[in-house]
Design a protein around this motif. Structure first.
Motif, short mmCIF file in Angstrom:
data_model
loop_
_atom_site.label_atom_id
_atom_site.label_comp_id
_atom_site.label_asym_id
_atom_site.label_seq_id
_atom_site.Cartn_x
_atom_site.Cartn_y
_atom_site.Cartn_z
N SER A 53 -25.84 -38.12 -15.08
CA SER A 53 -26.52 -37.63 -16.27
C SER A 53 -25.59 -36.73 -17.05
CB SER A 53 -27.78 -36.87 -15.86
OG SER A 53 -28.32 -36.18 -16.94
N ASP A 54 -25.71 -36.76 -18.37
CA ASP A 54 -24.89 -35.87 -19.20
C ASP A 54 -25.15 -34.41 -18.87
OD1 ASP A 54 -23.71 -37.98 -20.52
OD2 ASP A 54 -25.10 -37.92 -22.21
N GLY A 55 -26.35 -34.11 -18.37
CA GLY A 55 -26.70 -32.73 -18.06
C GLY A 55 -26.26 -32.29 -16.68
N ASP A 56 -25.65 -33.20 -15.90
CA ASP A 56 -25.21 -32.81 -14.57
C ASP A 56 -24.07 -31.80 -14.65
OD1 ASP A 56 -27.03 -34.47 -13.40
OD2 ASP A 56 -25.60 -35.99 -12.77
N ASP A 57 -24.18 -30.75 -13.89
CA ASP A 57 -23.16 -29.72 -13.84
C ASP A 57 -22.36 -29.93 -12.56
OD1 ASP A 57 -21.68 -27.39 -13.40
OD2 ASP A 57 -23.22 -26.09 -14.27
N PRO A 58 -21.09 -30.34 -12.65
CA PRO A 58 -20.33 -30.64 -11.44
C PRO A 58 -20.16 -29.43 -10.53
CG PRO A 58 -18.90 -30.64 -13.37
CD PRO A 58 -20.31 -30.52 -13.86
N VAL A 59 -20.07 -28.24 -11.08
CA VAL A 59 -19.92 -27.04 -10.25
C VAL A 59 -21.22 -26.77 -9.50
CG1 VAL A 59 -19.47 -24.56 -10.27
CG2 VAL A 59 -18.14 -26.09 -11.74
N LEU A 60 -22.34 -26.87 -10.20
CA LEU A 60 -23.63 -26.66 -9.55
C LEU A 60 -23.84 -27.72 -8.47
CD1 LEU A 60 -26.30 -25.16 -9.30
CD2 LEU A 60 -27.21 -26.64 -11.09
N GLY A 61 -23.47 -28.97 -8.76
CA GLY A 61 -23.60 -30.03 -7.78
C GLY A 61 -22.79 -29.76 -6.53
N GLN A 62 -21.57 -29.26 -6.69
CA GLN A 62 -20.74 -28.92 -5.53
C GLN A 62 -21.35 -27.76 -4.75
OE1 GLN A 62 -16.80 -28.21 -6.99
NE2 GLN A 62 -16.35 -30.38 -7.25
N PHE A 63 -21.89 -26.78 -5.46
CA PHE A 63 -22.51 -25.64 -4.78
C PHE A 63 -23.74 -26.09 -3.98
CE2 PHE A 63 -25.59 -22.05 -4.82
CZ PHE A 63 -24.89 -21.22 -3.96
N LEU A 64 -24.57 -26.93 -4.60
CA LEU A 64 -25.75 -27.42 -3.89
C LEU A 64 -25.36 -28.27 -2.69
CD1 LEU A 64 -28.08 -28.27 -6.91
CD2 LEU A 64 -28.20 -26.29 -5.38
N ALA A 68 -26.42 -27.55 1.14
CA ALA A 68 -27.04 -28.58 1.98
C ALA A 68 -26.26 -28.77 3.27
CB ALA A 68 -27.14 -29.89 1.21
N ALA A 69 -24.93 -28.80 3.18
CA ALA A 69 -24.12 -28.97 4.38
C ALA A 69 -24.26 -27.77 5.31
CB ALA A 69 -22.65 -29.17 3.99
N ILE A 71 -26.83 -25.70 5.55
CA ILE A 71 -28.17 -25.73 6.14
C ILE A 71 -28.23 -26.76 7.26
CG2 ILE A 71 -30.58 -26.40 5.69
CD1 ILE A 71 -30.21 -25.06 2.90
N THR A 72 -27.56 -27.90 7.06
CA THR A 72 -27.54 -28.93 8.09
C THR A 72 -26.80 -28.44 9.33
OG1 THR A 72 -27.61 -30.68 6.42
CG2 THR A 72 -26.80 -31.30 8.59
N ARG A 73 -25.68 -27.74 9.12
CA ARG A 73 -24.88 -27.26 10.26
C ARG A 73 -25.52 -26.05 10.96
NH1 ARG A 73 -20.56 -28.32 6.73
NH2 ARG A 73 -20.44 -26.14 6.14
N HIS A 74 -26.22 -25.22 10.19
CA HIS A 74 -26.75 -23.97 10.76
C HIS A 74 -28.21 -23.75 10.35
CE1 HIS A 74 -22.68 -22.90 11.92
NE2 HIS A 74 -22.29 -23.19 10.69
N PRO A 75 -29.12 -24.61 10.78
CA PRO A 75 -30.53 -24.42 10.39
C PRO A 75 -31.12 -23.12 10.93
CG PRO A 75 -30.34 -26.11 12.09
CD PRO A 75 -28.94 -25.75 11.66
N GLU A 76 -30.51 -22.57 11.96
CA GLU A 76 -31.03 -21.33 12.53
C GLU A 76 -30.87 -20.14 11.59
OE1 GLU A 76 -26.66 -21.40 13.50
OE2 GLU A 76 -28.24 -22.89 13.48
N ARG A 77 -30.06 -20.29 10.56
CA ARG A 77 -29.84 -19.20 9.59
C ARG A 77 -30.95 -19.12 8.54
NH1 ARG A 77 -23.41 -20.01 8.22
NH2 ARG A 77 -22.63 -19.56 10.31
N LEU A 78 -31.78 -20.14 8.43
CA LEU A 78 -32.85 -20.13 7.43
C LEU A 78 -33.90 -19.08 7.79
CD1 LEU A 78 -33.41 -23.93 6.78
CD2 LEU A 78 -32.20 -22.29 5.36
N GLN A 79 -34.35 -18.36 6.78
CA GLN A 79 -35.37 -17.33 7.00
C GLN A 79 -36.42 -17.43 5.90
OE1 GLN A 79 -33.63 -13.44 7.10
NE2 GLN A 79 -32.10 -13.98 8.62
N ALA A 80 -37.64 -17.13 6.25
CA ALA A 80 -38.71 -17.10 5.25
C ALA A 80 -38.50 -15.91 4.33
CB ALA A 80 -40.06 -16.99 5.96
N VAL A 81 -38.91 -16.07 3.09
CA VAL A 81 -38.83 -14.96 2.13
C VAL A 81 -39.96 -13.99 2.45
CG1 VAL A 81 -38.94 -14.33 -0.31
CG2 VAL A 81 -37.81 -16.44 0.38
N ASP A 82 -39.62 -12.73 2.55
CA ASP A 82 -40.58 -11.68 2.87
C ASP A 82 -41.63 -11.57 1.78
OD1 ASP A 82 -40.94 -8.37 2.39
OD2 ASP A 82 -41.22 -9.13 4.43
N ALA A 83 -42.90 -11.47 2.16
CA ALA A 83 -44.00 -11.39 1.19
C ALA A 83 -43.84 -10.19 0.26
CB ALA A 83 -45.34 -11.31 1.92
#
Length: 109
Positions: A53-64, A68-69, A71-83
């Motif tokens: 898409s013309d609106g795709d940002d290559p830097v944002l895509g690389q960051f995402l 993703a990588a 999170i896949t390698r270290h799912p134990e690092r995920l934490q819920a956002v505090d209320a």
């Protein structure tokens, strides 16, 4: 009726393969292009070229992709956002209208 072509490729020990030249030409693939896989209930797999898409940002895509990588390698690092943090954020931005489609002013760019 259009002719049907059949080609093969081999998986490496790391489950990688080279896309055959006839497939690359048929899909008009270039280096770094993305391929979309559709898996049908019959087990048939359809490959299509992902249109950028013309609106795709290559830097944002690389960051995402990096996130993703990680999170896949270290799912134990995920934490819920505090209320409490959610409530604080809502108190700061509650009632603020934002038009995400509006153009930025010259000062904001």
């Amino acid at each position: 009726m259009a002719a049907t072509f059949e080609v093969e490729s081999t998986l490496t020990d790391r489950y990688q393969t080279t896309v055959p030249e006839t497939v690359r030409r048929a899909l008009k693939l270039g280096k770094r292009d993305k391929i979309h896989y559709t898996i049908r209930p019959s087990g048939e797999v359809v490959l299509t070229r992902v249109e950028a898409s013309d609106g795709d940002d290559p830097v944002l895509g690389q960051f995402l992709g990096f996130l993703a990588a990680d999170i896949t390698r270290h799912p134990e690092r995920l934490q819920a956002v505090d209320a409490g943090l959610v409530q604080r954020i809502q108190s700061l931005v509650g009632g603020v209208d934002v038009d995400l489609d509006a153009a930025l002013s010259a000062d904001d760019e």
